[in-house]
Design an enzyme around this catalytic site. Structure first.
Site, PDB file in Angstrom:
ATOM      1  CG  ASN A 112      -2.011   1.034   0.902  1.00 42.47           C
ATOM      2  OD1 ASN A 112      -1.261   2.510   1.298  1.00 42.47           O
ATOM      3  ND2 ASN A 112      -2.722   0.626   1.484  1.00 42.47           N
ATOM      4  CG  HIS A 171       1.537   4.696   4.672  1.00 49.18           C
ATOM      5  ND1 HIS A 171       0.871   7.018   5.718  1.00 49.18           N
ATOM      6  CD2 HIS A 171       0.355   4.468   5.177  1.00 49.18           C
ATOM      7  CE1 HIS A 171      -0.169   5.653   6.714  1.00 49.18           C
ATOM      8  NE2 HIS A 171       0.189   4.734   6.031  1.00 49.18           N
ATOM      9  CG  HIS A 231      -8.317   4.600   0.346  1.00 46.17           C
ATOM     10  ND1 HIS A 231      -8.290   4.787   1.762  1.00 46.17           N
ATOM     11  CD2 HIS A 231      -9.503   5.078   0.130  1.00 46.17           C
ATOM     12  CE1 HIS A 231      -9.604   4.844   2.006  1.00 46.17           C
ATOM     13  NE2 HIS A 231     -10.486   4.674   0.959  1.00 46.17           N
ATOM     14  NE  ARG A 265      -9.533   9.840   3.221  1.00 39.62           N
ATOM     15  CZ  ARG A 265      -9.873   8.843   3.980  1.00 39.62           C
ATOM     16  NH1 ARG A 265      -9.328   7.575   4.602  1.00 39.62           N
ATOM     17  NH2 ARG A 265     -11.325   9.799   5.292  1.00 39.62           N
ATOM     18  NE  ARG A 289      -7.368  11.946   5.399  1.00 41.81           N
ATOM     19  CZ  ARG A 289      -8.541  10.857   6.409  1.00 41.81           C
ATOM     20  NH1 ARG A 289      -7.362  10.341   6.715  1.00 41.81           N
ATOM     21  NH2 ARG A 289      -9.463  11.537   6.447  1.00 41.81           N
ATOM     22  CD  GLU A 312      -7.188   0.426   0.755  1.00 42.50           C
ATOM     23  OE1 GLU A 312      -7.680   0.928   1.717  1.00 42.50           O
ATOM     24  OE2 GLU A 312      -6.141  -0.809   1.136  1.00 42.50           O
ATOM     25  CB  THR A 372     -18.106  -2.129  17.614  1.00 41.93           C
ATOM     26  OG1 THR A 372     -18.782  -3.603  16.409  1.00 41.93           O
ATOM     27  CG2 THR A 372     -19.540  -2.198  17.551  1.00 41.93           C
ATOM     28  CD  GLU A 421      -7.743  -5.777   3.085  1.00 40.96           C
ATOM     29  OE1 GLU A 421      -7.253  -5.490   1.588  1.00 40.96           O
ATOM     30  OE2 GLU A 421      -6.605  -4.775   3.252  1.00 40.96           O
ATOM     31  CG  HIS A 473      -5.620  -1.228   9.208  1.00 40.34           C
ATOM     32  ND1 HIS A 473      -5.664  -0.372   8.843  1.00 40.34           N
ATOM     33  CD2 HIS A 473      -5.422  -1.148  10.412  1.00 40.34           C
ATOM     34  CE1 HIS A 473      -5.949   1.182   9.474  1.00 40.34           C
ATOM     35  NE2 HIS A 473      -5.617   0.483  10.383  1.00 40.34           N
TER      36      HIS A 473
HETATM   37  N1  PXP Z   1      -5.865  -2.748   4.038  1.00 43.85           N
HETATM   38  C1  PXP Z   1      -6.947  -1.702   3.944  1.00 43.85           C
HETATM   39  C2  PXP Z   1      -8.049  -2.231   3.732  1.00 43.85           C
HETATM   40  C3  PXP Z   1      -6.202   0.077   3.868  1.00 43.85           C
HETATM   41  O1  PXP Z   1      -7.170   0.543   4.478  1.00 43.85           O
HETATM   42  C4  PXP Z   1      -4.501  -0.297   5.065  1.00 43.85           C
HETATM   43  C5  PXP Z   1      -5.342   1.141   5.214  1.00 43.85           C
HETATM   44  O2  PXP Z   1      -4.833   2.359   4.120  1.00 43.85           O
HETATM   45  C6  PXP Z   1      -4.557  -1.672   4.069  1.00 43.85           C
HETATM   46  C7  PXP Z   1      -5.053  -2.742   4.229  1.00 43.85           C
HETATM   47  C8  PXP Z   1      -2.705  -1.388   5.565  1.00 43.85           C
HETATM   48  O3  PXP Z   1      -2.804  -0.634   6.427  1.00 43.85           O
HETATM   49  P1  PXP Z   1      -0.886  -0.685   6.832  1.00 43.85           P
HETATM   50  O4  PXP Z   1      -0.327   0.848   6.205  1.00 43.85           O
HETATM   51  O5  PXP Z   1      -0.974   0.106   8.444  1.00 43.85           O
HETATM   52  O6  PXP Z   1      -0.589  -1.543   6.733  1.00 43.85           O
END
Ligand code: PXP
Length: 246
Positions: A7, A10, A47, A49, A53, A74, A105, A155, A196
């Site tokens: 991903n 970042h 992703h 968004r 962002r 995403e 939740t 996922e 995640h």
């Molecule tokens: N999977 C999904 C659906 C996510 O939303 C994210 C965060 O953007 C990730 C995986 C990756 O998470 P991390 O950046 O904490 O590895």
């Protein structure tokens, strides 16, 4: 073989911190994606968004053009983003919550509470040749809902496992939930990804979860790249200072 989807959101977060609103800037998430592919990553996740962002529209189009593995987009189940995805044609979309009311939740998508809307989008994507994954908590009702919606993948949200990693009792409970959800999903014919909060420390324990196809990992990889890459970056800058003559 367990696959890795990197991903790269970042990378864009760092760029936007300096270059928001501009059409250029560093670091370039597409260049980062190509490096990930070069060393064996099986897919790239971004992703887009609704609030843009981090990843921008131009990033996803450039990713679509340049990457040679699988593009996993995403996205929220929002009309504007659905329309973009249908044109972009990533190999797979992962529907994720962006608004509070879409969140269970445990933090994943409330698939059980949005069966119709998610089924509609699932059908549109599949008709366009795009596979669909739903980002859900390891909760039996959500796994059941994902099967009813007809998504190809789920996922599993590993955030609670990662968050409680250092509390053995809770961590093991979360791990059991992941194991049970993966088994249930597999029995229902769903393919299972996870992601995640996964990092170099907590990942080995995840090997106890069966039926995993791919892990989507972002933050820990990009974080590590900063420290492992910093010496080269500083040396290159020092090299530029060397030529200074007052
Ligand atoms: N999977 C999904 C659906 C996510 O939303 C994210 C965060 O953007 C990730 C995986 C990756 O998470 P991390 O950046 O904490 O590895």
């Amino acid at each position: 073989m367990l696959k890795l989807g990197v991903n790269i959101d970042h990378v864009a977060t760092v760029r936007e911190a300096r270059y928001r609103g501009l059409e250029h800037g560093e670091p370039d998430p597409v260049a980062a994606a190509l490096i990930c592919e070069e060393v064996g990553a099986h897919g790239i996740t971004a992703h887009l968004r609704e609030d843009r962002r981090h990843i921008q529209d131009r990033d996803v189009w450039k990713l679509r053009e340049k990457i040679k593995t699988r593009l996993n987009l995403e996205m929220a189940n929002a009309a504007e983003i659905v329309a973009i995805a249908l044109k972009l044609k990533p190999e797979i979309v992962c529907l994720v919550p962006e608004r509070r009311q879409e969140v269970t939740t445990e933090g994943g998508l409330d698939a059980a509470g949005s069966l119709q809307a998610l089924t509609d989008t699932r059908k549109k994507m599949n008709d366009a040749g795009i596979e669909v994954s739903l980002f859900i908590a390891p909760d039996p009702a959500q796994v059941e809902a994902a099967a009813r919606i007809g998504s190809q993948f789920i996922e599993l949200h590993t955030g609670a496992f990662a968050e409680h990693y250092h509390q053995k009792l809770q961590r093991n409970q979360e791990l059991e939930r992941l194991v049970a959800a993966a088994r249930q999903a597999h029995a229902l014919g769903l393919k299972v990804n996870a992601g995640h909060g996964l990092n170099y420390e907590n990942l080995p324990l995840l090997h106890t979860v069966p039926h995993l196809v791919e892990l989507n990992i972002g933050h820990s990889i990009i974080s590590r790249a900063i420290t492992t890459g910093l010496s080269t970056a500083v040396k290159q800058m020092l090299g530029l200072l060397e030529n200074y003559r007052s």
